[in-house]
Design an enzyme around this catalytic site. Structure first.
Site, PDB file in Angstrom:
ATOM      1  CB  CYS A 134      65.894  69.116 -19.406  1.00 40.50           C
ATOM      2  SG  CYS A 134      67.222  69.974 -18.556  1.00 40.50           S
ATOM      3  CD  GLU A 156      70.556  63.474  -9.709  1.00 44.44           C
ATOM      4  OE1 GLU A 156      71.792  63.355  -9.569  1.00 44.44           O
ATOM      5  OE2 GLU A 156      70.000  63.688 -10.800  1.00 44.44           O
ATOM      6  CB  CYS A 175      63.908  71.727 -11.636  1.00 42.05           C
ATOM      7  SG  CYS A 175      65.144  70.414 -11.665  1.00 42.05           S
ATOM      8  CG  HIS A 189      65.963  66.371 -10.583  1.00 44.82           C
ATOM      9  ND1 HIS A 189      66.372  66.637 -11.854  1.00 44.82           N
ATOM     10  CD2 HIS A 189      66.817  65.437 -10.086  1.00 44.82           C
ATOM     11  CE1 HIS A 189      67.439  65.902 -12.130  1.00 44.82           C
ATOM     12  NE2 HIS A 189      67.730  65.163 -11.073  1.00 44.82           N
TER      13      HIS A 189
HETATM   14  N1  DGL Z   1      66.178  68.154 -14.601  1.00 47.74           N
HETATM   15  C1  DGL Z   1      66.899  69.358 -14.947  1.00 47.74           C
HETATM   16  C2  DGL Z   1      65.924  70.516 -15.209  1.00 47.74           C
HETATM   17  O1  DGL Z   1      64.726  70.339 -15.340  1.00 47.74           O
HETATM   18  C3  DGL Z   1      67.853  69.811 -13.874  1.00 47.74           C
HETATM   19  C4  DGL Z   1      68.992  68.919 -13.563  1.00 47.74           C
HETATM   20  C5  DGL Z   1      70.320  69.483 -13.978  1.00 47.74           C
HETATM   21  O2  DGL Z   1      70.772  70.508 -13.446  1.00 47.74           O
HETATM   22  O3  DGL Z   1      70.913  68.876 -14.846  1.00 47.74           O
HETATM   23  O4  DGL Z   1      66.354  71.632 -15.299  1.00 47.74           O
END
Ligand code: DGL
Length: 271
Positions: A74, A158, A190, A192
């Protein structure tokens, strides 16, 4: 056997499954234990202190699972809690983050005289921490670094808005900002965002190098395990996927992020 111990990785939710999938592809003999803190997501708009507190709790859970490596999959946690998790874990496991491998790759061969321009997009927690910016400037002082928080991307992905008019409009709105003008490379800061990598590349007319961050991280873990003689010779058990709160919609998007059907188990470590 110490090398057959699993690789633990965690994210605020299901985004880190893009990294888990890349790891599974590159290192099929490694057993993975994934933890998605769905009870607390998103991390992207949380404070540093809160992200650190959650990350330390998850690190303890992964240590209980006897993980040899804890990969912070993350960016929000990697940029706000890496040093704290590393200090907490000590020599009980190797702690890695998703930022250093990407910075290394993007700065490779780019010395002080390089005038390239690198853009970074991510959550507010990641961009506001300044971690990417600082690490790149340290390794390649000549490189121009620009960054932009793109907080709408996580809920957009999402909710399944990918390769359609809504996502095209949001991508256009963010990526047309002055901050990202003239960039040569773009870091998807990120976990995602690999889901919309092709869409972003297309919007940028394939003229900007949009880094496949999940794969870069997986290859870096492979390199580390190989160099340190820590590779598992066979998978000790099935991959485990835990989330701290379960809803059917997490199940649907988890399959999208991992690119195949996976079995999510609810494990609320917070009670
Ligand atoms: N997947 C998280 C990242 O890489 C972002 C998602 C979130 O804000 O929780 O920062």
């Amino acid at each position: 056997m110490a090398n057959e111990r699993p690789i633990g990785l965690f994210d605020s939710g299901v985004g880190g499954l893009t990294v888990a999938h890349a790891l599974h592809t590159v290192l099929p003999s490694e057993q993975l234990v994934y933890f998605g803190d769905t009870a607390h997501l998103p991390y992207g708009d949380k404070s540093k202190e809160t992200i650190q507190q959650y990350s330390l709790g998850i690190a303890d859970f992964l240590l209980e699972q006897d993980c040899k490596v804890i990969l912070i999959a993350c960016n929000s946690a990697s940029s706000n809690a890496f040093e704290e998790v590393r200090a907490h874990v000590g020599d009980r496991a190797v702690v890695m983050n998703v930022i250093d491998p990407v910075v290394e790759q993007v700065c490779d061969g780019r010395g002080a005289t390089c005038t390239e321009s690198i853009g970074i997009i991510g959550t507010k927690a990641t961009i506001d921490s300044g971690t990417y910016q600082e690490k790149i400037r340290k390794q390649a002082p000549g490189v121009q670094v620009s960054s932009l928080a793109t907080p709408l991307f996580v809920p957009m992905i999402e909710e399944g808005f990918v390769f359609d008019d809504i996502s095209n409009a949001i991508i256009r709105s963010y990526l047309s900002r002055n901050e990202l003008e003239g960039i040569d490379s773009l870091i998807l800061g990120c976990t995602h965002y690999p889901i919309i990598r092709n869409q972003i590349s297309r919007f940028l007319n394939f003229e900007v190098n949009v880094l496949d961050t999940a794969r870069i991280v997986a290859l870096s873990v492979q390199k580390f395990l190989t160099e340190n003689d820590m590779l598992a010779s066979r998978r000790a058990g099935n991959n485990q996927f835990y989330i701290s709160d379960f809803t059917p919609s997490f199940e649907v998007i988890a399959n999208m992020f991992f690119n195949e059907k996976i079995d999510l188990q609810k494990r609320n470590i917070w009670i």
